[in-house]
Scaffold this motif. Structure first.
Motif, PDB file in Angstrom:
ATOM      1  N   TYR A  30      44.697  32.758  38.321  1.00 19.43           N
ATOM      2  CA  TYR A  30      43.799  33.938  37.782  1.00 19.43           C
ATOM      3  C   TYR A  30      42.637  34.052  38.762  1.00 19.43           C
ATOM      4  CZ  TYR A  30      47.021  33.225  33.553  1.00 19.43           C
ATOM      5  OH  TYR A  30      47.750  33.450  32.700  1.00 19.43           O
ATOM      6  N   SER A  32      40.779  36.407  38.655  1.00 13.01           N
ATOM      7  CA  SER A  32      39.664  37.195  38.118  1.00 13.01           C
ATOM      8  C   SER A  32      38.832  36.159  37.077  1.00 13.01           C
ATOM      9  CB  SER A  32      40.039  38.154  37.084  1.00 13.01           C
ATOM     10  OG  SER A  32      40.831  37.552  36.077  1.00 13.01           O
ATOM     11  N   GLY A  55      35.350  35.210  32.984  1.00 18.57           N
ATOM     12  CA  GLY A  55      35.942  36.403  33.717  1.00 18.57           C
ATOM     13  C   GLY A  55      36.691  37.244  32.519  1.00 18.57           C
ATOM     14  N   ASN A  67      41.937  44.498  30.528  1.00 22.58           N
ATOM     15  CA  ASN A  67      41.144  43.272  30.843  1.00 22.58           C
ATOM     16  C   ASN A  67      40.470  42.659  29.738  1.00 22.58           C
ATOM     17  OD1 ASN A  67      42.214  43.481  33.467  1.00 22.58           O
ATOM     18  ND2 ASN A  67      40.842  44.929  34.183  1.00 22.58           N
ATOM     19  N   ASN A 178      38.086  45.490  41.819  1.00 20.77           N
ATOM     20  CA  ASN A 178      38.215  44.028  41.148  1.00 20.77           C
ATOM     21  C   ASN A 178      39.357  44.039  40.246  1.00 20.77           C
ATOM     22  OD1 ASN A 178      35.748  43.467  42.344  1.00 20.77           O
ATOM     23  ND2 ASN A 178      34.577  44.390  40.818  1.00 20.77           N
ATOM     24  N   HIS A 179      39.689  45.409  39.788  1.00 15.91           N
ATOM     25  CA  HIS A 179      40.943  45.059  38.798  1.00 15.91           C
ATOM     26  C   HIS A 179      42.271  45.019  39.586  1.00 15.91           C
ATOM     27  CE1 HIS A 179      43.871  46.169  35.724  1.00 15.91           C
ATOM     28  NE2 HIS A 179      44.196  47.473  36.458  1.00 15.91           N
ATOM     29  N   GLN A 182      43.306  41.354  40.320  1.00 14.21           N
ATOM     30  CA  GLN A 182      43.675  40.562  39.365  1.00 14.21           C
ATOM     31  C   GLN A 182      45.252  40.997  38.963  1.00 14.21           C
ATOM     32  OE1 GLN A 182      41.635  41.936  35.638  1.00 14.21           O
ATOM     33  NE2 GLN A 182      39.593  41.446  36.564  1.00 14.21           N
TER      34      GLN A 182
END
Length: 408
Positions: A30, A32, A55, A67, A178-179, A182
């Motif tokens: 992960y 993120s 996160g 998320n 950023n998404h 993930q």
């Protein structure tokens, strides 16, 4: 300093190697989630500085990716004590209390309540299990929007939605870079995000289509309704209304067929993802059990190697001692056997012969007694030779005594 070096520096747990291994596996799976040292306050008010993984973790709810903001606290007694998972809603979210999440955001699950200090329970599996739980029961929802919606001046298709005060939508799906970084633990990040984003856009487009409310749609009543989400306003193209009824009905039928096909595809995709997650969890558990057996076998081999090294050292020491004794014996002069068995003087040689004769006479008398017992000789013969031998033995013993007295 990279993250791994920083983790080895700050970890002060009961089992730092196991903790580092589990935390590193989570960070690799992960991306993120990020580690930090932060103050944790327990229910009794006690505070302590613990490692925190904070996160978001990705989920898919009703075929749409979301998320979920979370924080996992790793106690110093880990792995004897289970991690402490929390849901951390942002400013525009609220916690939805349920079977696995309370109002403070603390997460509960059977996997955590039955935690034991072995390889069968670890932080990575706990996060994967909570990820599946959140996909079925989302723990957060967006705060209701109380701002009045300005009337639209353009003609758009109407859809039936819940009122804002009762609408509870999940966290808005992030399409930022950023998404896109993930990923789920069972699928490559780039392919997962691209497919999920495309499916999300298709669902939003279908939700905005104008479906005839009076026309029944077969097989669509059993499908779950798509969750409504706050999305940025995008100007939709004007809808072209044709006055020909046949043409409009044909478009509606095409829309219905397309909607049903896409929804079926999304459900099949979710089922395949769930099966892959289950298989990966089973494989992860088998790998952990295999790792434990390998470590046990490795310790047994290490003990055997230590014992073999010790025995080898003992053998080398004894071999050196034998070599030294052999060298000492080889250095000694040769000894004559006749000189060793005989006396050093005439009297000594005479004493040696007298003692030998005495012992020989004793043996002869013993043999005669056995022959008499087995009736090989008669009593007269036995008495005759016994008297002769006894007389000779007496004389020899007297001489032995006389020589011994002179020598001493």
């Amino acid at each position: 300093m990279d993250i791994k070096s920083w983790l080895r520096t700050v970890l002060q747990h009961a089992n730092p190697e196991r903790t580092f291994h589990d935390v590193d596996a989570v960070l690799q799976t992960y991306v993120s989630l990020k580690p930090k040292m932060d103050t944790y306050t327990s229910n009794d008010g006690h505070t302590q500085l613990l490692l925190c993984l904070h996160g978001t973790i990705p989920i898919t709810y009703r075929s749409i990716p979301y998320n979920i903001p979370v924080a996992f606290w790793v106690p110093k007694e880990y792995p004897s004590t289970s991690p402490i998972p929390y849901v951390k809603p942002t400013a525009n979210m609220l916690i939805r209390e349920g079977r696995h999440v309370d109002k403070s955001g603390l997460c509960y699950h059977q996997y955590r309540s039955s935690w034991s200090n072995d390889q069968k329970h670890n932080l990575l599996e706990l996060i994967a299990i909570l990820q599946q739980v959140f996909a079925q029961e989302p723990p957060v929802y967006t705060k209701p929007n109380t701002m009045p919606t300005p009337p639209s001046t353009t003609t758009t298709p109407t859809t039936t939605t819940a009122s804002p005060q009762f609408q509870e939508s999940l966290l808005e799906s992030r399409t930022s870079p950023n998404h896109q970084r993930q990923h789920m633990p069972h699928k490559h990040p780039s392919s997962w995000v691209n497919e999920s984003t495309a499916l999300y856009n298709l669902n939003q487009g279908l939700a905005s289509m104008h479906l005839n409310s009076t026309t029944p749609v077969s097989n669509s009543a059993s499908l779950p309704a798509l969750p409504t989400m706050p999305m940025p306003h995008v100007s939709s193209p004007p809808v072209r209304h044709n006055t020909v009824d046949g043409y409009t009905s044909n478009n509606k039928n095409l829309h219905d067929v397309l909607y049903r096909k896409l929804t079926d595809r999304l459900q099949q995709y979710n089922l395949s993802l769930s099966r892959e997650i289950d298989n990966l969890l089973i494989q992860n558990r088998q790998l952990n059990e295999g790792e434990a057996s390998i470590e046990q076998e490795y310790r047994a081999l290490c003990d055997l190697r230590e014992r073999l090294n010790f025995n080898n050292l003992v053998l080398e020491t004894r071999s050196k001692e034998i070599d030294e004794i052999t060298e000492q014996v080889n250095a000694m002069p040769d000894v004559q056997i006749d000189e060793t068995l005989c006396g050093t003087s005439v009297v000594g040689n005479q004493l040696f012969e007298l003692v030998a004769d005495d012992n020989a006479i004793s043996d002869t008398v013993y043999i005669l007694a056995k022959a008499l017992s087995s009736e090989r000789i008669d009593l007269v013969t036995f008495m005759k030779y016994t008297r002769i031998l006894s007389r000779e033995q007496f004389m020899k013993r007297a001489l032995i005594k006389k020589i011994t007295e002179k020598i001493t």
